[in-house]
Design a protein around this motif. Structure first.
Motif, PDB file in Angstrom:
ATOM      1  N   LYS A  67     -25.535  23.265  -9.066  1.00  0.00           N
ATOM      2  CA  LYS A  67     -25.911  22.800 -10.506  1.00  0.00           C
ATOM      3  C   LYS A  67     -26.851  20.927  -9.523  1.00  0.00           C
ATOM      4  CE  LYS A  67     -23.081  24.408 -13.741  1.00  0.00           C
ATOM      5  NZ  LYS A  67     -21.573  24.073 -14.826  1.00  0.00           N
ATOM      6  N   SER A  68     -27.464  20.552  -9.951  1.00  0.00           N
ATOM      7  CA  SER A  68     -27.757  19.990 -10.116  1.00  0.00           C
ATOM      8  C   SER A  68     -26.989  18.829  -9.652  1.00  0.00           C
ATOM      9  CB  SER A  68     -29.020  19.020 -10.399  1.00  0.00           C
ATOM     10  OG  SER A  68     -28.877  17.826 -10.396  1.00  0.00           O
ATOM     11  N   THR A  69     -27.335  17.164  -8.878  1.00  0.00           N
ATOM     12  CA  THR A  69     -26.316  16.472  -8.823  1.00  0.00           C
ATOM     13  C   THR A  69     -26.030  15.369 -10.597  1.00  0.00           C
ATOM     14  OG1 THR A  69     -26.881  15.229  -7.681  1.00  0.00           O
ATOM     15  CG2 THR A  69     -25.238  16.100  -6.776  1.00  0.00           C
ATOM     16  N   PHE A  70     -27.046  15.714 -10.928  1.00  0.00           N
ATOM     17  CA  PHE A  70     -27.959  15.307 -12.583  1.00  0.00           C
ATOM     18  C   PHE A  70     -27.297  15.528 -13.483  1.00  0.00           C
ATOM     19  CE2 PHE A  70     -31.019  13.641  -8.857  1.00  0.00           C
ATOM     20  CZ  PHE A  70     -31.080  12.228  -9.514  1.00  0.00           C
ATOM     21  N   SER A  71     -26.896  16.863 -13.503  1.00  0.00           N
ATOM     22  CA  SER A  71     -25.895  17.358 -14.413  1.00  0.00           C
ATOM     23  C   SER A  71     -25.121  16.451 -15.089  1.00  0.00           C
ATOM     24  CB  SER A  71     -25.214  18.929 -14.458  1.00  0.00           C
ATOM     25  OG  SER A  71     -24.501  19.158 -14.890  1.00  0.00           O
ATOM     26  N   ASP A  72     -25.414  16.448 -16.822  1.00  0.00           N
ATOM     27  CA  ASP A  72     -23.750  15.316 -16.861  1.00  0.00           C
ATOM     28  C   ASP A  72     -22.962  16.266 -17.538  1.00  0.00           C
ATOM     29  OD1 ASP A  72     -24.886  16.065 -19.235  1.00  0.00           O
ATOM     30  OD2 ASP A  72     -26.000  14.432 -20.033  1.00  0.00           O
ATOM     31  N   GLY A  73     -23.039  17.826 -17.673  1.00  0.00           N
ATOM     32  CA  GLY A  73     -21.799  18.351 -18.222  1.00  0.00           C
ATOM     33  C   GLY A  73     -21.697  18.576 -19.303  1.00  0.00           C
ATOM     34  N   GLY A  74     -22.741  18.208 -20.149  1.00  0.00           N
ATOM     35  CA  GLY A  74     -22.396  16.892 -21.563  1.00  0.00           C
ATOM     36  C   GLY A  74     -22.828  18.446 -22.964  1.00  0.00           C
ATOM     37  N   ASP A  75     -23.053  17.930 -23.641  1.00  0.00           N
ATOM     38  CA  ASP A  75     -23.635  19.388 -25.092  1.00  0.00           C
ATOM     39  C   ASP A  75     -24.610  20.153 -24.408  1.00  0.00           C
ATOM     40  OD1 ASP A  75     -21.670  17.993 -26.692  1.00  0.00           O
ATOM     41  OD2 ASP A  75     -23.143  16.683 -27.669  1.00  0.00           O
ATOM     42  N   GLY A  76     -24.205  21.586 -24.688  1.00  0.00           N
ATOM     43  CA  GLY A  76     -24.965  22.469 -24.385  1.00  0.00           C
ATOM     44  C   GLY A  76     -25.580  22.550 -22.769  1.00  0.00           C
ATOM     45  N   ASN A  77     -24.294  21.750 -21.860  1.00  0.00           N
ATOM     46  CA  ASN A  77     -24.479  21.442 -20.532  1.00  0.00           C
ATOM     47  C   ASN A  77     -25.393  22.149 -19.684  1.00  0.00           C
ATOM     48  OD1 ASN A  77     -22.615  21.491 -17.854  1.00  0.00           O
ATOM     49  ND2 ASN A  77     -21.866  23.441 -18.504  1.00  0.00           N
ATOM     50  N   THR A  78     -26.864  21.785 -20.202  1.00  0.00           N
ATOM     51  CA  THR A  78     -28.521  22.431 -19.434  1.00  0.00           C
ATOM     52  C   THR A  78     -28.490  21.987 -18.024  1.00  0.00           C
ATOM     53  OG1 THR A  78     -28.799  21.042 -20.519  1.00  0.00           O
ATOM     54  CG2 THR A  78     -29.175  23.655 -21.850  1.00  0.00           C
ATOM     55  N   CYS A  79     -28.504  22.056 -17.021  1.00  0.00           N
ATOM     56  CA  CYS A  79     -28.757  21.589 -15.926  1.00  0.00           C
ATOM     57  C   CYS A  79     -29.898  22.429 -14.755  1.00  0.00           C
ATOM     58  CB  CYS A  79     -27.526  20.942 -15.027  1.00  0.00           C
ATOM     59  SG  CYS A  79     -26.387  22.380 -14.928  1.00  0.00           S
ATOM     60  N   VAL A  80     -30.819  22.154 -14.035  1.00  0.00           N
ATOM     61  CA  VAL A  80     -31.453  22.783 -12.832  1.00  0.00           C
ATOM     62  C   VAL A  80     -29.780  23.432 -11.953  1.00  0.00           C
ATOM     63  CG1 VAL A  80     -32.680  22.948 -11.280  1.00  0.00           C
ATOM     64  CG2 VAL A  80     -33.253  21.494 -13.647  1.00  0.00           C
ATOM     65  N   GLU A  81     -30.231  24.436 -11.591  1.00  0.00           N
ATOM     66  CA  GLU A  81     -30.075  25.295  -9.978  1.00  0.00           C
ATOM     67  C   GLU A  81     -30.402  25.791  -9.745  1.00  0.00           C
ATOM     68  OE1 GLU A  81     -26.199  27.071 -12.593  1.00  0.00           O
ATOM     69  OE2 GLU A  81     -27.761  28.119 -12.519  1.00  0.00           O
ATOM     70  N   VAL A  82     -29.884  26.003  -7.939  1.00  0.00           N
ATOM     71  CA  VAL A  82     -30.974  25.552  -6.722  1.00  0.00           C
ATOM     72  C   VAL A  82     -29.924  26.661  -6.017  1.00  0.00           C
ATOM     73  CG1 VAL A  82     -30.242  23.830  -5.738  1.00  0.00           C
ATOM     74  CG2 VAL A  82     -32.610  25.271  -5.059  1.00  0.00           C
ATOM     75  N   ALA A  83     -30.946  27.762  -5.067  1.00  0.00           N
ATOM     76  CA  ALA A  83     -30.600  28.342  -4.622  1.00  0.00           C
ATOM     77  C   ALA A  83     -31.249  28.491  -3.141  1.00  0.00           C
ATOM     78  CB  ALA A  83     -29.737  29.943  -4.728  1.00  0.00           C
ATOM     79  N   ALA A  84     -30.672  27.962  -2.364  1.00  0.00           N
ATOM     80  CA  ALA A  84     -31.656  28.806  -0.708  1.00  0.00           C
ATOM     81  C   ALA A  84     -31.591  29.755  -0.506  1.00  0.00           C
ATOM     82  CB  ALA A  84     -31.894  27.607  -0.056  1.00  0.00           C
ATOM     83  N   LEU A 125     -34.968  29.373  -4.551  1.00  0.00           N
ATOM     84  CA  LEU A 125     -34.687  29.713  -6.027  1.00  0.00           C
ATOM     85  C   LEU A 125     -34.666  28.904  -6.939  1.00  0.00           C
ATOM     86  CD1 LEU A 125     -32.255  33.239  -5.453  1.00  0.00           C
ATOM     87  CD2 LEU A 125     -35.032  32.649  -5.848  1.00  0.00           C
ATOM     88  N   LEU A 126     -35.072  28.469  -7.937  1.00  0.00           N
ATOM     89  CA  LEU A 126     -34.754  27.637  -9.369  1.00  0.00           C
ATOM     90  C   LEU A 126     -34.655  28.512 -10.419  1.00  0.00           C
ATOM     91  CD1 LEU A 126     -37.585  25.281  -8.180  1.00  0.00           C
ATOM     92  CD2 LEU A 126     -34.964  25.272  -8.095  1.00  0.00           C
ATOM     93  N   ARG A 127     -33.440  27.585 -11.328  1.00  0.00           N
ATOM     94  CA  ARG A 127     -33.247  28.034 -12.800  1.00  0.00           C
ATOM     95  C   ARG A 127     -32.359  26.846 -13.625  1.00  0.00           C
ATOM     96  NH1 ARG A 127     -28.063  32.561 -11.903  1.00  0.00           N
ATOM     97  NH2 ARG A 127     -25.952  30.897 -11.858  1.00  0.00           N
ATOM     98  N   GLU A 128     -32.841  27.290 -14.911  1.00  0.00           N
ATOM     99  CA  GLU A 128     -31.992  26.344 -15.544  1.00  0.00           C
ATOM    100  C   GLU A 128     -30.635  27.066 -16.616  1.00  0.00           C
ATOM    101  OE1 GLU A 128     -32.546  24.118 -20.018  1.00  0.00           O
ATOM    102  OE2 GLU A 128     -34.442  24.490 -19.261  1.00  0.00           O
ATOM    103  N   SER A 129     -29.131  26.827 -16.010  1.00  0.00           N
ATOM    104  CA  SER A 129     -28.490  27.065 -16.517  1.00  0.00           C
ATOM    105  C   SER A 129     -28.153  27.727 -18.061  1.00  0.00           C
ATOM    106  CB  SER A 129     -27.658  25.513 -15.954  1.00  0.00           C
ATOM    107  OG  SER A 129     -27.398  24.925 -16.856  1.00  0.00           O
ATOM    108  N   ASP A 130     -28.881  27.136 -18.663  1.00  0.00           N
ATOM    109  CA  ASP A 130     -28.556  27.914 -20.181  1.00  0.00           C
ATOM    110  C   ASP A 130     -29.632  28.902 -19.948  1.00  0.00           C
ATOM    111  OD1 ASP A 130     -31.461  26.762 -20.290  1.00  0.00           O
ATOM    112  OD2 ASP A 130     -30.641  26.174 -22.604  1.00  0.00           O
TER     113      ASP A 130
END
Length: 62
Positions: free
Chosen positions: A9-26, A32-37
């Motif tokens: 998960k991105s270090t900018f993910s705040d873990g707030g409502d919805g908990n959406t964030c960018v995730e990366v895999a090498a 690879l990039l995706r949105e957690s939701d």
């Protein structure tokens, strides 16, 4: 056979409502990039393209 994918998960993910964030895999030859939701939708790009993007962003921040 595909490589094992380890999502981070991105270090900018705040873990707030919805908990959406960018995730990366090498992978060995791609990023690879995706949105957690919406984990079933992945963007695949070359490692060199991401390196150029990050270098450009860093240069613009100086």
């Amino acid at each position: 056979m595909h490589e094992a994918v380890r999502w981070q998960k991105s270090t900018f993910s705040d873990g707030g409502d919805g908990n959406t964030c960018v995730e990366v895999a090498a992978l060995s030859d791609a990023i690879l990039l995706r949105e957690s939701d919406c984990p079933d939708v992945e963007l695949t790009t070359a490692t060199t393209a991401v390196a150029h993007l990050l270098a450009g962003l860093k240069a613009g921040m100086q």
